[in-house]
Enzyme design. Structure first.
Site, mmCIF file in Angstrom:
data_model
loop_
_atom_site.group_PDB
_atom_site.id
_atom_site.type_symbol
_atom_site.label_atom_id
_atom_site.label_comp_id
_atom_site.label_asym_id
_atom_site.label_seq_id
_atom_site.Cartn_x
_atom_site.Cartn_y
_atom_site.Cartn_z
ATOM 1 N N GLU A 46 0.822 -1.213 0.000
ATOM 2 C CA GLU A 46 0.000 0.000 0.000
ATOM 3 C C GLU A 46 0.856 1.264 0.000
ATOM 4 O OE1 GLU A 46 -3.072 0.448 -0.567
ATOM 5 O OE2 GLU A 46 -3.586 -1.663 -0.650
ATOM 6 N N CYS A 198 -13.416 1.814 -15.271
ATOM 7 C CA CYS A 198 -13.802 3.224 -15.114
ATOM 8 C C CYS A 198 -12.536 4.069 -15.096
ATOM 9 C CB CYS A 198 -14.594 3.413 -13.824
ATOM 10 S SG CYS A 198 -15.493 4.976 -13.723
ATOM 11 N N CYS A 205 -17.647 1.658 -20.376
ATOM 12 C CA CYS A 205 -18.936 1.583 -19.686
ATOM 13 C C CYS A 205 -19.713 0.316 -20.053
ATOM 14 C CB CYS A 205 -19.767 2.829 -19.983
ATOM 15 S SG CYS A 205 -19.002 4.343 -19.382
ATOM 16 N N CYS A 208 -19.017 -2.358 -17.550
ATOM 17 C CA CYS A 208 -19.129 -1.948 -16.144
ATOM 18 C C CYS A 208 -20.336 -2.575 -15.462
ATOM 19 C CB CYS A 208 -19.210 -0.430 -16.042
ATOM 20 S SG CYS A 208 -19.408 0.160 -14.351
ATOM 21 N N CYS A 214 -25.597 4.477 -13.279
ATOM 22 C CA CYS A 214 -24.541 5.478 -13.275
ATOM 23 C C CYS A 214 -25.070 6.806 -13.812
ATOM 24 C CB CYS A 214 -23.363 5.001 -14.131
ATOM 25 S SG CYS A 214 -22.046 6.221 -14.277
#
Length: 376
Positions: A46, A198, A205, A208, A214
DNA sequence: AACTCGTGGGC
DNA sequence: TGCCCAAGAGT
């Protein structure tokens, strides 16, 4: 949580269910830090992933883990070795913070709460939440660049992404979508969606799993969200670099101070900028290679008695630092190949010649000290 | 709040 | 080519 507005669900499973179903098929399941997914490995990954793309991190992570398999290995290692393995990854304060945090954890144990993770150097809200979700499978709301973009589009948030109010709105939307189970998978899923579907430009899209509700897609704003404030022009700064090289082409290295740009790294002197601001602030000279420590044993021992000074332009991106490199070549004999931008000087002549060269004062001071110090 | 801190890639 | 940005944190 209980006071948040209800999600408007159009026929079918809610946001997290659709996303998790997509993740099971299309998500990334083979990232190095996912096998095994220990707190130590997730934490390191991370930190490496802050402002850094996955493709860039993978090799660094693998090398890092080969050298520091366990937290104790990292805590026991000298900072130099950590910085060496971090070289090229950028944002070196991350390496210093990582090392400091490792020593804290080696003494006090690995935290298991958000507050204790946040107390560690180099661990902010985003990283702490990601660790809790990924390593402990604990409910936590992440709001990194991917989540901000996905949420801004899905909810149709069109206020500037830089504003605190926008961040807060996105946070609550993200929190509302976060499920109570499969936290590690959900967290990876939302980031994978942002990274592979995205995306900032050319969003897919059609692929998605949450496109059906959306707002950005419905209102044809996908390409315009998240909205950004107009950028202020980036000022151009002047800097001076030095490159010191002997006849055999061996390069002198210096060590930069522990904080600031390239902190703690051994660098070519040409990568140690002296900013115009520094020059004016400290006209006496110490700011050459900003208080850097010259390597006690240089990578070469200059034997020559002549110095060449040439000027090069070097342009940095990101903060538009315009640098002038002073290339100093040490030679046993003065070269006949003088050109307007490559001037040779015997070292013993430097004190007399320097005032006429028009070099920045720290550079001139450095060369004067150099001429006087090396058995000339 | 605004600024600093790297590097590599997309378009 | 120039500009933008990417799994942010510290000051």
């Amino acid at each position: 949580m209980t006071n948040q507005p209800m999600v408007a669900v159009l026929n079918g499973p809610d946001f997290s269910e659709r996303l998790l179903a997509w993740f099971d098929v299309h998500g990334r399941h083979d990232l190095p830090w996912q096998k095994p997914r220990t707190a130590y490995r997730v934490w390191v990954s991370e930190v490496m992933l802050q402002q850094t793309q996955v493709v860039t991190v993978i090799d660094y992570f693998n090398r890092f883990m080969a050298r520091f398999p366990k937290l104790e290995d990292l805590a026991d290692a000298p900072l130099d070795e950590v910085l060496a393995l971090w070289s090229g990854l950028g944002y070196y304060a991350r390496a210093r913070n990582l090392h400091a945090a490792a020593r804290v954890m080696a003494a006090q144990g690995i935290p298991d709460s958000l507050a204790h993770w946040l107390a560690l150097p180099g661990v902010g809200a985003s990283t702490a939440a990601a660790i809790l979700a990924q390593a402990f499978d604990t409910p936590a709301t992440i709001l990194d660049g991917n989540v901000k973009r996905v949420m801004a589009r899905h909810a149709g948030i069109n206020t500037p992404i830089e504003q605190a109010a926008t961040i807060q709105a996105l946070y609550y939307i993200a929190k509302r979508h976060t499920p109570s189970t499969r936290l590690a998978d959900y967290t990876q899923a939302i980031m994978d969606l942002g990274a592979t579907v995205c995306t900032r430009s050319q969003a897919n899209c059609a692929g998605c799993p949450v496109s059906q509700d959306c707002v950005a897609l419905k209102t044809d704003q996908v390409a315009h969200l998240p909205a950004r404030r107009a950028r202020k022009p980036i000022p151009t700064r002047q800097a001076v670099f030095i490159h010191l090289e002997d006849e055999a082409g061996r390069i002198m290295l210096i060590r930069r101070p522990p904080s600031g740009i390239w902190g703690g790294l051994w660098c070519l002197p040409e990568y140690t900028p002296v900013r115009a601001d520094d020059i004016e602030a400290a006209p006496s000279a110490d700011c050459l290679a900003p208080r850097a420590t010259v390597l006690s044993k240089w990578s070469f021992a200059p034997q020559g008695d002549a110095v060449q000074v040439a000027t090069f332009e070097h342009r940095f991106t990101h903060y538009q630092l315009t640098a002038c490199i002073e290339r100093v070549r040490v030679a046993a004999h003065a070269s006949p190949q003088d050109t307007p931008d490559r001037r040779w000087f015997h070292r013993h002549d430097l004190p007399e010649v320097l005032p006429q060269l028009g070099l920045p004062r720290p550079i001139a001071r450095f060369l004067a000290d150099y001429a006087a110090s090396k058995g000339g």
